[in-house]
Design a protein around this motif. Structure first.
Motif, mmCIF file in Angstrom:
data_model
loop_
_atom_site.group_PDB
_atom_site.id
_atom_site.type_symbol
_atom_site.label_atom_id
_atom_site.label_comp_id
_atom_site.label_asym_id
_atom_site.label_seq_id
_atom_site.Cartn_x
_atom_site.Cartn_y
_atom_site.Cartn_z
ATOM 1 N N ASN A 206 0.808 -1.215 0.000
ATOM 2 C CA ASN A 206 0.000 0.000 0.000
ATOM 3 C C ASN A 206 0.841 1.264 0.000
ATOM 4 O O ASN A 206 0.306 2.367 0.113
ATOM 5 N N VAL A 207 2.162 1.094 -0.117
ATOM 6 C CA VAL A 207 3.085 2.233 -0.106
ATOM 7 C C VAL A 207 3.880 2.261 -1.401
ATOM 8 O O VAL A 207 4.386 1.232 -1.853
ATOM 9 N N ALA A 208 3.995 3.456 -1.999
ATOM 10 C CA ALA A 208 4.838 3.648 -3.176
ATOM 11 C C ALA A 208 6.085 4.414 -2.752
ATOM 12 O O ALA A 208 5.982 5.463 -2.104
ATOM 13 N N LEU A 209 7.235 3.896 -3.102
ATOM 14 C CA LEU A 209 8.512 4.560 -2.827
ATOM 15 C C LEU A 209 9.101 4.995 -4.162
ATOM 16 O O LEU A 209 9.419 4.158 -5.006
ATOM 17 N N ILE A 210 9.236 6.305 -4.360
ATOM 18 C CA ILE A 210 9.636 6.862 -5.649
ATOM 19 C C ILE A 210 11.043 7.435 -5.578
ATOM 20 O O ILE A 210 11.337 8.307 -4.760
ATOM 21 N N ASP A 211 11.915 6.949 -6.440
ATOM 22 C CA ASP A 211 13.269 7.473 -6.617
ATOM 23 C C ASP A 211 13.221 8.479 -7.761
ATOM 24 O O ASP A 211 12.868 8.135 -8.892
ATOM 25 N N SER A 212 13.587 9.735 -7.473
ATOM 26 C CA SER A 212 13.431 10.817 -8.454
ATOM 27 C C SER A 212 14.681 11.088 -9.283
ATOM 28 O O SER A 212 14.675 12.015 -10.093
ATOM 29 N N ARG A 213 15.726 10.311 -9.094
ATOM 30 C CA ARG A 213 16.982 10.577 -9.792
ATOM 31 C C ARG A 213 16.965 10.085 -11.244
ATOM 32 O O ARG A 213 16.044 9.400 -11.678
ATOM 33 N N GLU A 214 18.039 10.432 -11.964
ATOM 34 C CA GLU A 214 18.181 9.992 -13.338
ATOM 35 C C GLU A 214 18.231 8.456 -13.389
ATOM 36 O O GLU A 214 18.732 7.807 -12.471
ATOM 37 N N PRO A 215 17.731 7.860 -14.476
ATOM 38 C CA PRO A 215 17.664 6.397 -14.555
ATOM 39 C C PRO A 215 19.001 5.694 -14.332
ATOM 40 O O PRO A 215 19.046 4.654 -13.666
ATOM 41 N N GLU A 216 20.098 6.249 -14.867
ATOM 42 C CA GLU A 216 21.382 5.578 -14.707
ATOM 43 C C GLU A 216 21.873 5.605 -13.262
ATOM 44 O O GLU A 216 22.575 4.676 -12.819
ATOM 45 N N TYR B 170 19.711 5.626 -10.669
ATOM 46 C CA TYR B 170 18.792 4.665 -10.040
ATOM 47 C C TYR B 170 19.285 3.232 -10.269
ATOM 48 O O TYR B 170 19.287 2.410 -9.342
ATOM 49 N N ARG B 171 19.719 2.941 -11.490
ATOM 50 C CA ARG B 171 20.175 1.582 -11.818
ATOM 51 C C ARG B 171 21.568 1.287 -11.263
ATOM 52 O O ARG B 171 22.027 0.148 -11.317
ATOM 53 N N GLY B 172 22.254 2.303 -10.749
ATOM 54 C CA GLY B 172 23.586 2.099 -10.198
ATOM 55 C C GLY B 172 24.687 2.087 -11.230
ATOM 56 O O GLY B 172 25.819 1.685 -10.936
#
Length: 268
Positions: free
Chosen positions: A168-178, A180-182
């Motif tokens: 029931n919780v959404a955790l959103i990472d707002s950074r650039e995709p690369e 986010y993917r590390g």
């Protein structure tokens, strides 16, 4: 004017309105002095400068991220000095697609002042539209900003750990995709993302000219969620997504101020 943005032509027509206050939030993470230099070279008449590191953040500690929330008393004093009262409409702008102005916008609302918007298109659109700029810094004005902190608008690392795996919780990472993917991490000591987070880059909230997208259905996937937690690298550009969520009619999302830089601090 929308709920979160204001057009340059509207601001130009109301520059002399005593119930208007303007904040210049231009900044560059890799060149911390650039924003102030840009302000001194020319800014919207009547605008006061707010530096990300000096005004919109507090000193960095071991934990808490690279841009901890500012000291409330100091920040409130500066807001009062630009003449803000409960009736003041505050307008923030930058030249980074809301990357720093949204932090100012969120902070005022977090402190209880809802009459705040960002300038659509930023300073570049203001100049390209032929509107004036000045090098004159405005004088201190009599104001009275009394913070009313909305403590339930933020979460810390323990809350994120406890909630991130809930359906029931959404955790959103707002950074650039690369990031986010590390695949790339230019700032923080560890690459990657918080387990369970989904990636919604903050740059997607605007077009390439810095105007808020008027039809953004990215957020419809979270309508059924009880909570939405948003983070980025240090709690700054995540505020662009919070602004976009508010524009889309979702005003219940919370900020993890320490963000990835705080999460990392417990792993190194």
């Amino acid at each position: 004017m929308s709920d979160v943005t204001i057009a340059a032509n509207w601001l130009f027509q109301h520059l002399d309105d005593p119930d208007i206050a303007i904040a210049d939030c231009r900044f560059a993470l890799m060149q911390p002095e650039l924003g102030r230099q840009q302000y001194e070279s020319g800014h919207i008449p009547g605008a006061y400068y707010f530096d990300l590191n000096q005004d919109l953040s507090s000193p960095v500690q071991r934990h808490g991220g690279r841009h901890p929330l500012p000291d409330v008393d100091q920040f409130s004093a500066k807001l009062s000095a630009m003449g803000i009262t409960p009736s003041t409409l505050v307008i923030a702008y930058d030249d980074s697609r809301f990357g720093f102005a949204a932090r100012f916008w969120w902070l005022l609302r977090y402190l209880g002042h809802d009459r705040v918007v960002v300038l659509d298109g930023g300073f570049s659109n203001w100049k390209n539209s032929g509107y004036p700029s000045t090098t004159i810094e405005p004088a201190v004005k009599p104001g009275q900003f009394t913070p009313q902190i909305r403590t339930d608008w933020i979460v810390d690392i323990e809350a994120v750990k406890a909630k991130k795996d809930s359906p029931n919780v959404a955790l959103i990472d707002s950074r650039e995709p690369e990031r986010y993917r590390g695949e790339r991490e230019p700032i923080d000591p560890i690459a990657g993302h918080i387990p369970g987070a989904v990636n919604y880059p903050w740059q997607f909230a605007t077009d390439d000219r810095g105007f808020l997208k008027t039809s953004d259905d990215r957020w419809s996937a979270f309508e059924s969620k009880d909570e939405i937690l948003v983070y980025c690298g240090s709690g700054v550009t995540a505020c662009v997504n919070l602004l976009a969520l508010t524009a889309a009619g979702c005003d219940r999302a919370k900020l993890y101020p320490g963000s990835w830089s705080d999460w990392c601090s417990y792993q190194v």
